[in-house]
Design a protein around this motif. Structure first.
Motif, PDB file in Angstrom:
ATOM      1  N   MET A 183      14.744  -2.009   1.539  1.00 19.98           N
ATOM      2  CA  MET A 183      14.498  -2.867   0.385  1.00 19.98           C
ATOM      3  C   MET A 183      15.178  -4.228   0.569  1.00 19.98           C
ATOM      4  O   MET A 183      14.584  -5.276   0.287  1.00 19.98           O
ATOM      5  N   ALA A 184      16.404  -4.208   1.086  1.00 15.02           N
ATOM      6  CA  ALA A 184      17.162  -5.446   1.244  1.00 15.02           C
ATOM      7  C   ALA A 184      16.629  -6.309   2.380  1.00 15.02           C
ATOM      8  O   ALA A 184      16.552  -7.536   2.272  1.00 15.02           O
ATOM      9  N   VAL A 185      16.224  -5.678   3.472  1.00 17.03           N
ATOM     10  CA  VAL A 185      15.829  -6.424   4.662  1.00 17.03           C
ATOM     11  C   VAL A 185      14.347  -6.773   4.651  1.00 17.03           C
ATOM     12  O   VAL A 185      13.947  -7.876   5.032  1.00 17.03           O
ATOM     13  N   HIS A 186      13.508  -5.834   4.204  1.00 13.87           N
ATOM     14  CA  HIS A 186      12.059  -6.010   4.323  1.00 13.87           C
ATOM     15  C   HIS A 186      11.338  -6.186   2.987  1.00 13.87           C
ATOM     16  O   HIS A 186      10.130  -6.446   2.969  1.00 13.87           O
ATOM     17  N   GLY A 187      12.035  -6.008   1.885  1.00  9.95           N
ATOM     18  CA  GLY A 187      11.393  -6.186   0.591  1.00  9.95           C
ATOM     19  C   GLY A 187      10.602  -4.994   0.109  1.00  9.95           C
ATOM     20  O   GLY A 187       9.786  -5.119  -0.824  1.00  9.95           O
ATOM     21  N   ASP A 188      10.799  -3.818   0.733  1.00 11.33           N
ATOM     22  CA  ASP A 188      10.127  -2.615   0.245  1.00 11.33           C
ATOM     23  C   ASP A 188      10.564  -2.324  -1.186  1.00 11.33           C
ATOM     24  O   ASP A 188      11.648  -2.734  -1.620  1.00 11.33           O
ATOM     25  N   THR A 189       9.745  -1.577  -1.901  1.00 18.50           N
ATOM     26  CA  THR A 189      10.049  -1.236  -3.288  1.00 18.50           C
ATOM     27  C   THR A 189       9.974   0.277  -3.491  1.00 18.50           C
ATOM     28  O   THR A 189       9.330   0.982  -2.710  1.00 18.50           O
ATOM     29  N   PRO A 190      10.605   0.787  -4.542  1.00 14.44           N
ATOM     30  CA  PRO A 190      10.452   2.209  -4.858  1.00 14.44           C
ATOM     31  C   PRO A 190       8.994   2.609  -5.053  1.00 14.44           C
ATOM     32  O   PRO A 190       8.612   3.746  -4.770  1.00 14.44           O
ATOM     33  N   GLU A 191       8.185   1.672  -5.523  1.00 11.75           N
ATOM     34  CA  GLU A 191       6.750   1.954  -5.696  1.00 11.75           C
ATOM     35  C   GLU A 191       6.073   2.179  -4.349  1.00 11.75           C
ATOM     36  O   GLU A 191       5.161   3.007  -4.227  1.00 11.75           O
ATOM     37  N   ASP A 192       6.513   1.442  -3.315  1.00 11.20           N
ATOM     38  CA  ASP A 192       5.983   1.666  -1.969  1.00 11.20           C
ATOM     39  C   ASP A 192       6.338   3.070  -1.493  1.00 11.20           C
ATOM     40  O   ASP A 192       5.492   3.797  -0.948  1.00 11.20           O
ATOM     41  N   PHE A 193       7.592   3.452  -1.693  1.00 14.34           N
ATOM     42  CA  PHE A 193       8.022   4.781  -1.265  1.00 14.34           C
ATOM     43  C   PHE A 193       7.204   5.859  -1.975  1.00 14.34           C
ATOM     44  O   PHE A 193       6.772   6.845  -1.358  1.00 14.34           O
ATOM     45  N   ALA A 194       6.977   5.673  -3.257  1.00 12.46           N
ATOM     46  CA  ALA A 194       6.218   6.658  -4.030  1.00 12.46           C
ATOM     47  C   ALA A 194       4.805   6.830  -3.493  1.00 12.46           C
ATOM     48  O   ALA A 194       4.261   7.946  -3.477  1.00 12.46           O
ATOM     49  N   GLU A 195       4.200   5.725  -3.028  1.00 12.45           N
ATOM     50  CA  GLU A 195       2.829   5.815  -2.514  1.00 12.45           C
ATOM     51  C   GLU A 195       2.735   6.655  -1.247  1.00 12.45           C
ATOM     52  O   GLU A 195       1.689   7.233  -0.955  1.00 12.45           O
ATOM     53  N   VAL A 196       3.825   6.724  -0.481  1.00 10.51           N
ATOM     54  CA  VAL A 196       3.840   7.618   0.683  1.00 10.51           C
ATOM     55  C   VAL A 196       3.698   9.061   0.209  1.00 10.51           C
ATOM     56  O   VAL A 196       2.909   9.843   0.761  1.00 10.51           O
ATOM     57  N   LYS A 197       4.461   9.422  -0.810  1.00  7.96           N
ATOM     58  CA  LYS A 197       4.372  10.779  -1.365  1.00  7.96           C
ATOM     59  C   LYS A 197       2.986  11.051  -1.931  1.00  7.96           C
ATOM     60  O   LYS A 197       2.433  12.158  -1.742  1.00  7.96           O
ATOM     61  N   VAL A 198       2.413  10.084  -2.618  1.00 12.26           N
ATOM     62  CA  VAL A 198       1.071  10.257  -3.177  1.00 12.26           C
ATOM     63  C   VAL A 198       0.073  10.557  -2.063  1.00 12.26           C
ATOM     64  O   VAL A 198      -0.740  11.484  -2.165  1.00 12.26           O
ATOM     65  N   LYS A 199       0.132   9.782  -1.000  1.00 16.82           N
ATOM     66  CA  LYS A 199      -0.779   9.975   0.140  1.00 16.82           C
ATOM     67  C   LYS A 199      -0.602  11.351   0.774  1.00 16.82           C
ATOM     68  O   LYS A 199      -1.579  12.088   0.988  1.00 16.82           O
ATOM     69  N   ASN A 200       0.651  11.712   1.050  1.00 10.49           N
ATOM     70  CA  ASN A 200       0.898  12.962   1.766  1.00 10.49           C
ATOM     71  C   ASN A 200       0.625  14.189   0.897  1.00 10.49           C
ATOM     72  O   ASN A 200       0.133  15.209   1.398  1.00 10.49           O
ATOM     73  N   SER A 201       0.919  14.105  -0.377  1.00  9.15           N
ATOM     74  CA  SER A 201       0.656  15.250  -1.246  1.00  9.15           C
ATOM     75  C   SER A 201      -0.838  15.525  -1.372  1.00  9.15           C
ATOM     76  O   SER A 201      -1.259  16.682  -1.491  1.00  9.15           O
ATOM     77  N   ALA A 202      -1.651  14.470  -1.304  1.00  8.19           N
ATOM     78  CA  ALA A 202      -3.111  14.655  -1.365  1.00  8.19           C
ATOM     79  C   ALA A 202      -3.608  15.440  -0.162  1.00  8.19           C
ATOM     80  O   ALA A 202      -4.532  16.257  -0.273  1.00  8.19           O
ATOM     81  N   MET A 203      -2.976  15.221   0.996  1.00  8.10           N
ATOM     82  CA  MET A 203      -3.353  15.963   2.195  1.00  8.10           C
ATOM     83  C   MET A 203      -2.784  17.379   2.163  1.00  8.10           C
ATOM     84  O   MET A 203      -3.447  18.338   2.560  1.00  8.10           O
TER      85      MET A 203
END
Length: 396
Positions: A154-174
């Motif tokens: 988050m500090a270095v690249h600007g990632d957000t908790p919402e980005d992290f959540a979308e990984v879970k959304v994608k993987n849980s669908a599979m």
């Protein structure tokens, strides 16, 4: 091409919390892999077991443990341990035996019965082990470590908790589509956000569980596959088991200055990036050749880091790649079509083998509703304890 071995069979015991011995899970996976290969147990010339440190003495000699459980028939045995990279090390050992002419057919098996809660270092005090030091000196359990890693992104690249959540959304669908997965329910971003904070910014649904499960592969020489009428099997073309390169020996984080860095030319790439590079180099491919990837998503933030370490995008561009849909089904480079550890949890010695199982089914076109169209080349990636790299390239 001469270093290729055939994958004749893949099998798994479903992940979950079953409360039984790891041996039972491994034997079920082995029998499933043998059935998939159309082979009898007596045709196996060698068994390589991925060890579990939680299974008592039988876990430390997993190859012999599985051979005994399947029925002594004279096969060679070997047992390997590299924590989360154990399965890939087992594949590497099996491939070496086949290429050396020691066996035509090798069974690779890994299984675990994991405790609830956070993993603790096994085997007593290990002051030379950075993971032991992290636990004992810093009090940083794995989720704490994952949270620090996410905070850094988050500090270095600007990632957000919402980005992290979308990984879970994608993987849980599979995972919802995978009969071997422990968690077979789609998760929404709102549900991730509403789950309990474990290690800020990561919430409960950002972090993988600990699980029971097993996975197995039947590998053979290309000549044996041809003799059995398998004209175009899935083939393992590369196995990377590299270690860090001095002076860049921090196992996880790039861009950390050390006293030695001031006087020694720094390594060209981070440790995890070097794992993928070695696999690409051996296989004679690049990230642009990949059809799919299975990566080690201990946390949602870590999956984004693997995108960069595999060369799927530039440094700091992992979240952007995710937002564009490139790593989702139908995207340019689907990642974790199995559902990943987000859907399985950790059954430590089995997980790198399970990754190759998924590649095998995908490359054969047998992945059902998870199928990646026209899949031809896949890579797995994870990292084991204390500097064990792990990547496998499979092709069809």
């Amino acid at each position: 091409m001469t270093a290729e071995v055939a994958v004749l069979g893949a099998g798994m015991h479903p992940w979950g919390k079953w409360g039984r011995s790891f041996v039972e899970y491994g034997v079920a996976a082995a029998r499933a892999a043998l059935a998939d290969a159309g082979l009898e147990w007596r045709e196996v010339g060698s068994v390589v077991g991925a060890d579990t440190v939680r299974g008592g003495y039988p876990g430390y000699v997993a190859g012999a443990t599985f051979a005994k459980a399947l029925g002594w028939q004279g096969a060679r045995v070997a047992s390997v341990y590299a924590a989360c990279a154990s399965g890939a090390q087992a594949v590497a050992a099996a491939r070496a035996q086949i290429l050396a002419g020691l066996a035509d057919v090798v069974l690779v098996v890994g299984a675990d019965a994991a405790p609830k809660g956070f993993f603790r270092p096994a085997g007593g005090d290990r002051p030379d082990d950075p993971d032991w030091l992290r636990f004992r000196v810093l009090g940083a359990t794995n989720p704490t470590y994952f949270g620090l890693y996410a905070r850094r992104r988050m500090a270095v690249h600007g990632d957000t908790p919402e980005d992290f959540a979308e990984v879970k959304v994608k993987n849980s669908a599979m995972g919802a589509l995978n009969p071997h997965a422990r968690y077979r329910k789609r998760v929404t971003a709102d549900e991730v956000a509403a789950s309990a904070v474990v290690a800020d910014p990561l919430r409960l649904l950002d972090i993988c569980a600990t699980s029971d499960g097993g996975a197995a592969l039947v590998l053979s020489s290309m000549e044996f596959a041809r003799r059995r009428g398998v004209a175009a099997p899935v083939r393992i073309r590369a196995v990377s088991t590299v270690t860090p390169t001095y002076p860049n020996t921090v196992l996880d984080l790039p861009d950390i200055a050390t006293d030695s860095a001031a006087v020694v030319e720094p390594a060209e790439r981070t440790f995890r990036a070097s794992i993928a590079h070695a696999a690409y180099q051996e296989a004679g491919i690049g990230p642009e050749d990949l059809s799919l990837a299975e990566v080690y998503d201990l946390s949602t933030a870590l999956e984004l880091q693997w995108y960069e370490d595999l060369g799927l995008c530039g440094e700091g561009e992992g979240a952007k790649l995710l937002r564009e849909g490139a790593t989702a089904p139908g995207g340019r480079i689907p990642v974790n079509m199995s559902g990943g550890l987000a859907s399985f949890g950790e059954a430590v010695p089995a997980q790198a083998i399970a990754q190759v199982c998924e590649l095998t089914w995908q490359l054969r076109g047998d992945a059902g509703p998870r199928q990646v169209e026209h899949a031809r080349v896949g890579i797995t990636a994870n990292q084991g304890l204390f500097g064990h790299g792990s990547a496998v390239v499979a092709v069809r």
